[in-house]
Design an enzyme around this catalytic site. Sequence first.
Site, mmCIF file in Angstrom:
data_model
loop_
_atom_site.group_PDB
_atom_site.id
_atom_site.type_symbol
_atom_site.label_atom_id
_atom_site.label_comp_id
_atom_site.label_asym_id
_atom_site.label_seq_id
_atom_site.Cartn_x
_atom_site.Cartn_y
_atom_site.Cartn_z
ATOM 1 N N ASP A 137 0.832 -1.204 0.000
ATOM 2 C CA ASP A 137 0.000 0.000 0.000
ATOM 3 C C ASP A 137 0.870 1.259 0.000
ATOM 4 O OD1 ASP A 137 -2.131 -1.645 0.057
ATOM 5 O OD2 ASP A 137 -2.836 -1.092 2.074
ATOM 6 N N GLU B 269 3.882 1.635 -1.251
ATOM 7 C CA GLU B 269 4.461 1.872 -2.579
ATOM 8 C C GLU B 269 3.406 2.467 -3.519
ATOM 9 O OE1 GLU B 269 7.939 -1.433 -3.156
ATOM 10 O OE2 GLU B 269 5.934 -2.172 -2.742
ATOM 11 N N ASP C 260 0.847 4.288 -2.607
ATOM 12 C CA ASP C 260 0.627 5.689 -2.226
ATOM 13 C C ASP C 260 1.748 6.585 -2.738
ATOM 14 O OD1 ASP C 260 -1.722 5.074 -1.027
ATOM 15 O OD2 ASP C 260 -0.901 4.911 1.007
ATOM 16 N N LYS D 38 -26.078 -12.238 -2.229
ATOM 17 C CA LYS D 38 -26.811 -10.992 -2.437
ATOM 18 C C LYS D 38 -26.305 -9.952 -1.449
ATOM 19 C CE LYS D 38 -31.348 -9.008 -3.033
ATOM 20 N NZ LYS D 38 -31.146 -7.889 -2.111
ATOM 21 N N ARG E 36 -29.537 3.564 -8.530
ATOM 22 C CA ARG E 36 -30.612 2.866 -9.216
ATOM 23 C C ARG E 36 -31.824 3.774 -9.436
ATOM 24 N NH1 ARG E 36 -35.087 0.190 -8.358
ATOM 25 N NH2 ARG E 36 -35.487 -1.592 -9.666
ATOM 26 N N LYS F 10 -34.109 -14.961 0.073
ATOM 27 C CA LYS F 10 -33.723 -14.190 1.258
ATOM 28 C C LYS F 10 -33.419 -15.119 2.435
ATOM 29 C CE LYS F 10 -34.201 -9.870 -0.085
ATOM 30 N NZ LYS F 10 -35.012 -8.932 0.612
ATOM 31 N N CYS G 271 -49.802 9.523 28.851
ATOM 32 C CA CYS G 271 -49.694 10.366 30.043
ATOM 33 C C CYS G 271 -50.653 11.531 29.836
ATOM 34 C CB CYS G 271 -48.266 10.882 30.174
ATOM 35 S SG CYS G 271 -48.136 12.378 31.161
HETATM 36 C C1 9MJ Z 1 -26.616 -8.121 -5.220
HETATM 37 N N1 9MJ Z 1 -27.313 -7.208 -4.555
HETATM 38 O O1 9MJ Z 1 -25.611 -8.614 -4.737
HETATM 39 C C2 9MJ Z 1 -28.158 -8.523 -8.353
HETATM 40 N N2 9MJ Z 1 -27.058 -8.509 -6.530
HETATM 41 O O2 9MJ Z 1 -29.135 -8.733 -10.550
HETATM 42 C C3 9MJ Z 1 -26.551 -9.488 -7.337
HETATM 43 N N3 9MJ Z 1 -28.066 -7.922 -7.175
HETATM 44 C C4 9MJ Z 1 -29.111 -8.165 -9.370
HETATM 45 N N4 9MJ Z 1 -27.232 -9.481 -8.472
HETATM 46 C C5 9MJ Z 1 -30.132 -8.188 -11.278
HETATM 47 N N5 9MJ Z 1 -25.524 -10.290 -7.016
HETATM 48 C C6 9MJ Z 1 -30.732 -7.233 -10.508
HETATM 49 C C7 9MJ Z 1 -30.066 -7.217 -9.299
#
Ligand code: 9MJ
Length: 766
Positions: free
Chosen positions: A25, A27, A29, A108, A129, A307, A430
């Site tokens: 790091d 080097e 910098d 994700k 986005r 999820k 209250c």
């Molecule tokens: C995330 N948040 O890591 C997508 N995402 O692909 C990954 N989000 C995504 N892919 C299409 N690994 C729309 C969102």
Amino acid sequence: MERLARELHHHNYRYYALDDPEITDQEYDRLLRDLQDLEDRYPHLQLADSPTQRIGVAPLSAFEPVEHLQPMLSLDNAFSDDELHDFERRIRDRLQWQGDLELVCEPKLDGVAISLLYRDGVLDQGATRGDGRTGENITANVRTIRAVPLRLNTDQPPPVLEVRGEIYLSRSGFERLNEDARSRGDKLFVNPRNAAAGSLRQLDSRITASRPLALFAYGAGYSEGWTMPDTHFQVLEQLREWGFPINPLVEVAISLDQCFDYYRRLEARRDGLDYDIDGIVYKVNSFSLQQRLGFVARAPRWAIARKFPAQEVATRLLDVEFQVGRTGAVTPVARLEPVFVGGVTVSNATLHNRDEIDRLGLRLGDGVIVRRAGDVIPQIVRVVPSDDKRGERIVFPEHCPVCGSDVKRIIVRKLVKGKLIETEGVGYRCVGRLVCSAQLIASLTHFVSREAFDIVGLGEKVIEQLVHRNLVDGPVAIFNLTKSDFLSLEGFADKSSQNAVESINSSRTITLDKFLYALGIPEVGRETARNLAQGLGKLSRIRIAYPEVLEFLPDIGMVVSREISNFFRDSHNSKVVDELIEEVDLVETGKLDPSLAQIATIDEYLTKLAIPGVTKGIAKKIAQVGSLDELFKKDFQFLDGLSLPEKVTREVIDFFMNSENFDNAIGVERQLRDFGMHWSSHKPDVDSPKSSLEGQTWVVTGTLEAFSRDQVKSYLVEAGVKVTDSVSSKTDVVLVGANPGSKLAKAKKLGIRILTEDELLKLLEV
Ligand code: 9MJ
């Protein structure tokens, strides 16, 4: 300079894309400093994609909206193996496909989605986005993130390329950031996601540069001059080659079982990762299959986010605090032994209400299971009593912990089948009102807030001091504060005390809507306050309005109208309002909204009286009578000719025979007449309004020069214009100042008339 830049790009690539640095790091910098020195001496020779840009540039005043070349997608969610099964089944059915189906499995990330636009291989733009089509231009901030390539690592870049990915903060980076904040006494971030989002939303990119943000790319958007490979996984490999960090845990699965297996493995590793993930994204690998699957709304049929379930951990209950809010609502908050759940340290949980405490059977020192799902406030799911010598039982207080007044169950008014029903709610309040310093402080903080009296420099901390030193006992007292009062407070010197008094004085001129909002009437937010001011035009009308009359205003129903009328009928409130009017200079239009005079018909009036059994349809029939006098004549003879159900006729007669109902009905009618809203009143011609702007809906955006925004708004309100916050198809005009935000873009899209400040000035002269 070119050689240094090339070397630095190369080392960035080794470090971020390959995770295999060739130099230290220090080097790195040194090289960066050498280049910076040269650029300082020869600024005109600075390269457009120079790695020195990572340090940030002078602040912007707002982020510009920018349209993505290809929309950014959103993902549907799956919460179980079954739902993932369904996802695969739908794909196979749609494609009539029996063979192997490759799915790419990606962690994700719980960060901020980003679109990076490269032109001729050089980073041209970074955007959030937004709504998927239009995001915010955060290029200056994005350039400071070292993991974002400023130039693609290739001699033959596609002329145009959008790269999609997630900007995030590592957990260790987040800890560092919060340690710094703690040592400076700044506010701490709640979790890495919020910290990343906050860092990207800085108008001063030098602040963003100081935050250890990182990136994982996960796809491409629009491109020109690039023959895309056949699969998603190959795109990720290409992106890695071009210099983008790709999550090393990405895998290709060829069966659902492999997907399930990936899920279990990743879930087991989750806590050990240095970044937050909230699930897994599965994507069909083949682009030709993706294309055949297409989209539903903005979510692709070829991808899904599985999820992770909400996370639960065990900890211990240390204490329960009963907080008192502005309206006196008493809310129990559990203080916990701090635990780490899903990337954040949790030390508080909500207990909702008294019933919840009883349900849990909480005692001090109990072991408790805390659940945290997404961004919501953690809650206690259940108690795990550790031994039989448990601590004191938590009891909901009978008296306010702040002022000692009684705590009573909150009565809630609800509409059930068109009737107003009062029931006991789950909450407690209250009854001390402004005698209770907690309620007083919260009410005054609301009173001085930006959308209300907007008294600059009087935040919650100052209000607390003023209350605790008995310098104020209500809103009126604020206007009697002197410079020496402020001088007696901590943190105030001569100049700041003078400023405080001046900002109090300049807040005295206030428009009616802000005044109403400042009063803190239950259920009356900014929008309702505006509707009241715009509808009735005068405080004197609003104060005495019957609830039935208020119900003629937009978005004011039975519940809200009762709250408003009860508020002003209360003798203490009434006295405060009287005294406040003496202190302030109230800006009112004085005019009744002309449309109100149109809508107040006799059948609407009968409906609002809420006579049992009288629906809108029946009210219309009874309305043929033309006037109440006629209705009451000869024992309601008129009703006989209407062939109403016997029961309804009875109810109507019983209703009016009750003297309270009768007096009320007569009072409401008289008031409609007084206000000019009676069905027999003269009807103003709404088609040719008095002011050319009357009846229009405007939105103001950007920084205005000649006026303050509030001045413009009160002028417009005076001219009969409804000023709202968001642009929609109902908007007539958008007034734009300097650096307008996304509202301008939206207005353009909807083809709404756009006025500049100069044009407004011209309009006002004629
Ligand atoms: C995330 N948040 O890591 C997508 N995402 O692909 C990954 N989000 C995504 N892919 C299409 N690994 C729309 C969102």
